[in-house]
Design a protein around this motif. Structure first.
Motif, PDB file in Angstrom:
ATOM      1  N   THR A 292      65.021  30.262  50.943  1.00  0.00           N
ATOM      2  CA  THR A 292      65.671  31.571  50.820  1.00  0.00           C
ATOM      3  C   THR A 292      64.668  32.714  50.862  1.00  0.00           C
ATOM      4  OG1 THR A 292      65.586  31.346  48.410  1.00  0.00           O
ATOM      5  CG2 THR A 292      67.607  30.653  49.526  1.00  0.00           C
ATOM      6  N   THR A 293      63.426  32.480  50.457  1.00  0.00           N
ATOM      7  CA  THR A 293      62.428  33.549  50.436  1.00  0.00           C
ATOM      8  C   THR A 293      61.585  33.598  51.708  1.00  0.00           C
ATOM      9  OG1 THR A 293      60.845  32.109  49.302  1.00  0.00           O
ATOM     10  CG2 THR A 293      62.258  33.499  47.936  1.00  0.00           C
ATOM     11  N   ARG A 294      61.748  32.615  52.589  1.00  0.00           N
ATOM     12  CA  ARG A 294      61.045  32.653  53.883  1.00  0.00           C
ATOM     13  C   ARG A 294      62.112  32.636  54.955  1.00  0.00           C
ATOM     14  NH1 ARG A 294      58.032  30.012  57.814  1.00  0.00           N
ATOM     15  NH2 ARG A 294      59.019  28.004  57.510  1.00  0.00           N
ATOM     16  N   TRP A 295      62.437  33.816  55.460  1.00  0.00           N
ATOM     17  CA  TRP A 295      63.676  34.006  56.189  1.00  0.00           C
ATOM     18  C   TRP A 295      63.720  33.294  57.539  1.00  0.00           C
ATOM     19  CZ3 TRP A 295      61.979  39.174  54.252  1.00  0.00           C
ATOM     20  CH2 TRP A 295      62.498  39.418  52.982  1.00  0.00           C
ATOM     21  N   ASN A 296      62.596  33.115  58.188  1.00  0.00           N
ATOM     22  CA  ASN A 296      62.632  32.417  59.474  1.00  0.00           C
ATOM     23  C   ASN A 296      62.567  30.913  59.317  1.00  0.00           C
ATOM     24  OD1 ASN A 296      60.059  32.477  58.535  1.00  0.00           O
ATOM     25  ND2 ASN A 296      59.073  32.941  60.492  1.00  0.00           N
ATOM     26  N   SER A 297      62.584  30.409  58.079  1.00  0.00           N
ATOM     27  CA  SER A 297      62.608  28.957  57.861  1.00  0.00           C
ATOM     28  C   SER A 297      63.939  28.359  58.329  1.00  0.00           C
ATOM     29  CB  SER A 297      62.375  28.635  56.382  1.00  0.00           C
ATOM     30  OG  SER A 297      63.413  29.157  55.577  1.00  0.00           O
ATOM     31  N   PHE A 298      65.011  29.163  58.335  1.00  0.00           N
ATOM     32  CA  PHE A 298      66.298  28.692  58.832  1.00  0.00           C
ATOM     33  C   PHE A 298      66.196  28.338  60.308  1.00  0.00           C
ATOM     34  CE2 PHE A 298      70.529  29.593  60.682  1.00  0.00           C
ATOM     35  CZ  PHE A 298      71.281  28.667  59.965  1.00  0.00           C
ATOM     36  N   TYR A 299      65.510  29.194  61.048  1.00  0.00           N
ATOM     37  CA  TYR A 299      65.297  28.920  62.482  1.00  0.00           C
ATOM     38  C   TYR A 299      64.455  27.659  62.657  1.00  0.00           C
ATOM     39  CZ  TYR A 299      63.062  29.264  67.056  1.00  0.00           C
ATOM     40  OH  TYR A 299      62.571  28.988  68.300  1.00  0.00           O
ATOM     41  N   ASP A 300      63.387  27.522  61.874  1.00  0.00           N
ATOM     42  CA  ASP A 300      62.513  26.348  62.002  1.00  0.00           C
ATOM     43  C   ASP A 300      63.276  25.056  61.728  1.00  0.00           C
ATOM     44  OD1 ASP A 300      60.405  28.037  62.551  1.00  0.00           O
ATOM     45  OD2 ASP A 300      59.772  28.170  60.457  1.00  0.00           O
ATOM     46  N   ALA A 301      64.172  25.087  60.739  1.00  0.00           N
ATOM     47  CA  ALA A 301      64.946  23.890  60.405  1.00  0.00           C
ATOM     48  C   ALA A 301      65.936  23.553  61.529  1.00  0.00           C
ATOM     49  CB  ALA A 301      65.685  24.092  59.090  1.00  0.00           C
ATOM     50  N   LEU A 302      66.572  24.576  62.080  1.00  0.00           N
ATOM     51  CA  LEU A 302      67.498  24.333  63.191  1.00  0.00           C
ATOM     52  C   LEU A 302      66.767  23.828  64.433  1.00  0.00           C
ATOM     53  CD1 LEU A 302      70.050  27.309  63.142  1.00  0.00           C
ATOM     54  CD2 LEU A 302      70.436  24.938  62.463  1.00  0.00           C
ATOM     55  N   HIS A 330      75.666  20.863  69.409  1.00  0.00           N
ATOM     56  CA  HIS A 330      74.238  20.626  69.620  1.00  0.00           C
ATOM     57  C   HIS A 330      73.695  21.539  70.715  1.00  0.00           C
ATOM     58  CE1 HIS A 330      70.596  18.175  70.678  1.00  0.00           C
ATOM     59  NE2 HIS A 330      70.542  18.130  69.353  1.00  0.00           N
ATOM     60  N   GLN A 331      74.481  21.750  71.765  1.00  0.00           N
ATOM     61  CA  GLN A 331      74.072  22.651  72.840  1.00  0.00           C
ATOM     62  C   GLN A 331      74.017  24.090  72.353  1.00  0.00           C
ATOM     63  OE1 GLN A 331      72.942  21.815  75.760  1.00  0.00           O
ATOM     64  NE2 GLN A 331      72.640  23.948  76.383  1.00  0.00           N
ATOM     65  N   PHE A 332      74.985  24.450  71.490  1.00  0.00           N
ATOM     66  CA  PHE A 332      74.970  25.800  70.926  1.00  0.00           C
ATOM     67  C   PHE A 332      73.705  26.040  70.105  1.00  0.00           C
ATOM     68  CE2 PHE A 332      75.552  28.133  66.957  1.00  0.00           C
ATOM     69  CZ  PHE A 332      75.756  29.414  67.449  1.00  0.00           C
ATOM     70  N   LEU A 333      73.314  25.052  69.296  1.00  0.00           N
ATOM     71  CA  LEU A 333      72.120  25.212  68.466  1.00  0.00           C
ATOM     72  C   LEU A 333      70.884  25.422  69.327  1.00  0.00           C
ATOM     73  CD1 LEU A 333      72.719  22.526  65.678  1.00  0.00           C
ATOM     74  CD2 LEU A 333      73.044  24.999  65.532  1.00  0.00           C
ATOM     75  N   LYS A 334      70.798  24.724  70.449  1.00  0.00           N
ATOM     76  CA  LYS A 334      69.668  24.911  71.349  1.00  0.00           C
ATOM     77  C   LYS A 334      69.656  26.334  71.915  1.00  0.00           C
ATOM     78  CE  LYS A 334      69.082  20.108  72.894  1.00  0.00           C
ATOM     79  NZ  LYS A 334      69.085  19.182  74.062  1.00  0.00           N
ATOM     80  N   GLU A 335      70.842  26.810  72.324  1.00  0.00           N
ATOM     81  CA  GLU A 335      70.924  28.159  72.875  1.00  0.00           C
ATOM     82  C   GLU A 335      70.644  29.208  71.789  1.00  0.00           C
ATOM     83  OE1 GLU A 335      74.737  28.493  74.658  1.00  0.00           O
ATOM     84  OE2 GLU A 335      74.310  27.065  76.287  1.00  0.00           O
ATOM     85  N   TYR A 336      71.103  28.920  70.587  1.00  0.00           N
ATOM     86  CA  TYR A 336      70.847  29.835  69.464  1.00  0.00           C
ATOM     87  C   TYR A 336      69.345  29.961  69.206  1.00  0.00           C
ATOM     88  CZ  TYR A 336      70.521  31.449  64.638  1.00  0.00           C
ATOM     89  OH  TYR A 336      70.180  32.131  63.506  1.00  0.00           O
ATOM     90  N   CYS A 337      68.637  28.836  69.186  1.00  0.00           N
ATOM     91  CA  CYS A 337      67.191  28.855  68.942  1.00  0.00           C
ATOM     92  C   CYS A 337      66.457  29.577  70.064  1.00  0.00           C
ATOM     93  CB  CYS A 337      66.665  27.432  68.788  1.00  0.00           C
ATOM     94  SG  CYS A 337      67.221  26.607  67.267  1.00  0.00           S
ATOM     95  N   THR A 338      66.921  29.394  71.287  1.00  0.00           N
ATOM     96  CA  THR A 338      66.299  30.093  72.416  1.00  0.00           C
ATOM     97  C   THR A 338      66.490  31.600  72.292  1.00  0.00           C
ATOM     98  OG1 THR A 338      66.688  28.200  73.870  1.00  0.00           O
ATOM     99  CG2 THR A 338      66.268  30.323  74.926  1.00  0.00           C
ATOM    100  N   ALA A 339      67.696  32.007  71.902  1.00  0.00           N
ATOM    101  CA  ALA A 339      67.992  33.430  71.777  1.00  0.00           C
ATOM    102  C   ALA A 339      67.276  34.067  70.598  1.00  0.00           C
ATOM    103  CB  ALA A 339      69.505  33.637  71.641  1.00  0.00           C
ATOM    104  N   MET A 340      67.086  33.302  69.514  1.00  0.00           N
ATOM    105  CA  MET A 340      66.506  33.845  68.299  1.00  0.00           C
ATOM    106  C   MET A 340      64.990  33.696  68.212  1.00  0.00           C
ATOM    107  SD  MET A 340      68.715  35.357  66.584  1.00  0.00           S
ATOM    108  CE  MET A 340      70.491  35.575  66.631  1.00  0.00           C
ATOM    109  N   THR A 344      62.138  35.420  65.516  1.00  0.00           N
ATOM    110  CA  THR A 344      61.220  34.733  64.603  1.00  0.00           C
ATOM    111  C   THR A 344      59.788  35.233  64.782  1.00  0.00           C
ATOM    112  OG1 THR A 344      60.836  32.911  66.153  1.00  0.00           O
ATOM    113  CG2 THR A 344      62.669  32.691  64.633  1.00  0.00           C
ATOM    114  N   VAL A 345      59.421  35.553  66.019  1.00  0.00           N
ATOM    115  CA  VAL A 345      58.087  36.124  66.254  1.00  0.00           C
ATOM    116  C   VAL A 345      57.979  37.473  65.568  1.00  0.00           C
ATOM    117  CG1 VAL A 345      56.468  36.908  68.014  1.00  0.00           C
ATOM    118  CG2 VAL A 345      57.869  34.880  68.431  1.00  0.00           C
ATOM    119  N   VAL A 346      59.051  38.278  65.660  1.00  0.00           N
ATOM    120  CA  VAL A 346      59.065  39.590  65.017  1.00  0.00           C
ATOM    121  C   VAL A 346      58.951  39.444  63.509  1.00  0.00           C
ATOM    122  CG1 VAL A 346      60.532  41.580  64.528  1.00  0.00           C
ATOM    123  CG2 VAL A 346      60.286  40.761  66.866  1.00  0.00           C
ATOM    124  N   LEU A 347      59.666  38.489  62.928  1.00  0.00           N
ATOM    125  CA  LEU A 347      59.598  38.278  61.486  1.00  0.00           C
ATOM    126  C   LEU A 347      58.184  37.891  61.057  1.00  0.00           C
ATOM    127  CD1 LEU A 347      62.934  36.397  60.710  1.00  0.00           C
ATOM    128  CD2 LEU A 347      62.301  38.702  60.020  1.00  0.00           C
TER     129      LEU A 347
END
Length: 521
Positions: A292-302, A330-340, A344-347
């Motif tokens: 919860t305190t490292r906000w881009n960890s959600f992206y890393d887990a996905l 599963h395909q959506f998660l891949k597209e989500y990670c690509t879009a986000m 994550t770099v900005v964060l």
């Protein structure tokens, strides 16, 4: 004859000293520095070991720890002796007083400071954390310190938050020096800063006949500040850019059914050793858990789940009794990670503590919006802020290159030259040359791609003034609340379940000594 060097301890029992004195009378004896520590120096080393590793104070009474110290010779003869726990606690208290005095002296010499603040809850207790950030005027290096992690009792109302923040600022005498305080988007923090901003003279004259409305709920929980005639004034407020981006990514773009299944998988593996072993047998790795305190960890887990094949995911879900992720999800998660990924770099850039200045915010946000078509309404207050624009164009890394139109460049340059004129007329500054220790990472180079423009190159005089502006309030604001979150992360290690009997004051002392690396200086 050539020179010969012989080494021995000054307190050695050998016959070397007698031999040199009697046989080699013409020999010059040079006393080497005694490597043995003094008792006070030994106590400092013990404190560094205990505080930096966040160990309990009872460590000094451990038999194995005392056995190690007994092997260390100390100056004046004898062996090292560990102090008892009470004596060591008094030594920690004394060092905490010293660090407070030194910190106050350092802050007195500064003209501009920015702070971050947040409230942390652990073991059914709440704490107000505040960190300070400034640029050292002598070497132009960015510096930081933790000011407080005080026990916060009662309701987390905006009045109570304002009182505690004002007390912390007053303790260090920095109320009038703070250019801005960065917090998350919590309504209580936002309301506290909105209500307790200093009123300008024009505002007080124009609003004499205005009717003031009071919220009944706030009035019931508010502290009575009028009894002591206490005037609370809070500095300008900045909302954490990283927290805002996190809210956008986690509430506006996430497909609920897919993330719900991922959450169920994370919960199962974090609570069951059998589930963890099942995952490890199939994919040979442990699943990352969002923090919860490292906000881009959600992206890393996905992103890690996206790397697991559909066959393995179905097998894991079947063995753990969970609903399996289907192909479309599963395909959506891949597209989500690509879009986000740009987000994550900005964060990472905004949460970088040593080299992420206020001037980094606008070029970073403009680049993110260009790459992801992020909604500008979430940052409407920031994108047109003149201070943020000046902060960006005075950073040599960006200057005017991040602005997309010539009209915006001309407007920014005019504001910059006007500010230069004010400073030159007010207080002429000698030309100073500062070296930048910032090195762009590969991720940043991929994110930032500005067209080179010869017109954005400033003259040497402008560069000199830019150095001065860069040392002023424009670039002092921290970009996000990550520093205070790091303070709380250390607090979790200090405030372990076996140490939940620590007093609130002792906890704060140990945490601030650790965060400020007092014994490592």
């Amino acid at each position: 004859p050539g020179k010969k060097s012989l080494s021995t301890s000054a307190s050695s029992n050998s016959n070397l000293m007698k031999h040199l004195t009697s046989t080699h009378a013409n020999t010059t004896l040079v006393a080497a520095a005694n490597p043995t520590p003094s008792p006070n120096a030994l106590n400092t080393l013990i404190a560094r070991y205990v505080v930096e590793n966040m160990l309990p104070l009872s460590t000094v009474e451990s038999e194995s720890f005392r056995a190690i110290l007994a092997k260390i010779p100390i100056r004046g003869g004898g062996r090292g002796v560990s102090p008892c726990q009470n004596t060591f606690a008094k030594f920690i208290d004394s060092e905490y007083k010293t660090i407070n005095i030194e910190l106050k002296k350092s802050l007195e010499e500064l003209e501009y400071i920015s702070t971050t603040a947040d409230i942390w809850t652990a073991h059914n207790k709440s704490y107000m954390g505040v960190t300070a950030h400034w640029i050292n005027p002598n070497n132009m290096e960015r510096e930081k310190a933790a000011l407080a992690c005080r026990r916060f009792k009662g309701h987390h109302t905006h009045d109570a938050i304002a009182v505690e923040l004002d007390n912390i600022h007053s303790t260090y005498g920095i109320t009038h020096k703070i250019t801005a305080t960065v917090t998350d988007n919590g309504s209580n923090f936002v309301k506290a800063f909105k209500r307790y901003q200093p009123l300008e003279e024009s505002d007080s004259e124009d609003n004499e006949d205005d009717v003031t409305c009071t919220d009944i709920n706030d009035a019931l929980h508010a502290t009575d500040d009028n009894d002591g005639d206490v005037v609370i004034t809070l500095p300008p407020h900045k909302r954490c850019a990283s927290h805002t981006l996190n809210l956008i990514s986690c509430t506006d773009a996430v497909y609920r059914s897919a993330t719900a299944k991922c959450t169920a998988l994370w919960n199962k593996t974090s609570r069951s050793t059998l589930a963890t072993e099942t995952v490890d047998e199939l994919v040979s790795k442990k699943l990352l858990l969002p923090c919860t305190t490292r906000w881009n960890s959600f992206y890393d887990a996905l992103a890690q789940i996206c790397e697991i094949s559909m066959v393995d995911l179905k097998t894991i879900s079947s063995k753990l009794g969970l609903t399996a992720i289907i192909e479309r999800e599963h395909q959506f998660l891949k597209e989500y990670c690509t879009a986000m990924k740009p987000l994550t770099v900005v964060l990472d850039i905004l949460q970088e503590e040593d080299n992420s200045f206020h001037g980094t915010l606008l070029p970073t946000m403009e680049t993110l919006m260009l790459k992801t078509e992020a909604p500008k309404s979430d940052f409407a207050d920031v994108l047109g802020n003149e201070e943020a624009i000046l902060a960006a164009i005075t950073l040599p890394k960006f200057k005017l290159r991040w602005l997309r139109s010539q009209e915006l460049k001309d407007k920014a340059k005019a504001s910059f030259l006007a500010e230069c004129l004010k400073i030159v007329l007010k207080e002429p500054q000698p030309g100073t040359s500062t070296s930048s220790h910032h090195t762009d990472s590969a991720k940043e180079n991929d994110l930032f791609s500005f067209e080179e423009d010869e017109e954005d190159t400033s003259s040497s005089a402008e560069n000199q003034v830019a150095d001065y502006i860069r040392s002023s309030a424009q670039n002092f604001n921290s970009l996000c609340g990550a520093p205070v979150e790091r303070l709380f992360s250390l607090g979790k290690l200090v405030f372990s379940p076996k140490r939940n009997r620590l007093s609130d004051k002792r906890f704060e002392k140990l945490l601030l000594l650790r965060y400020n690396h007092w014994f490592s200086c």
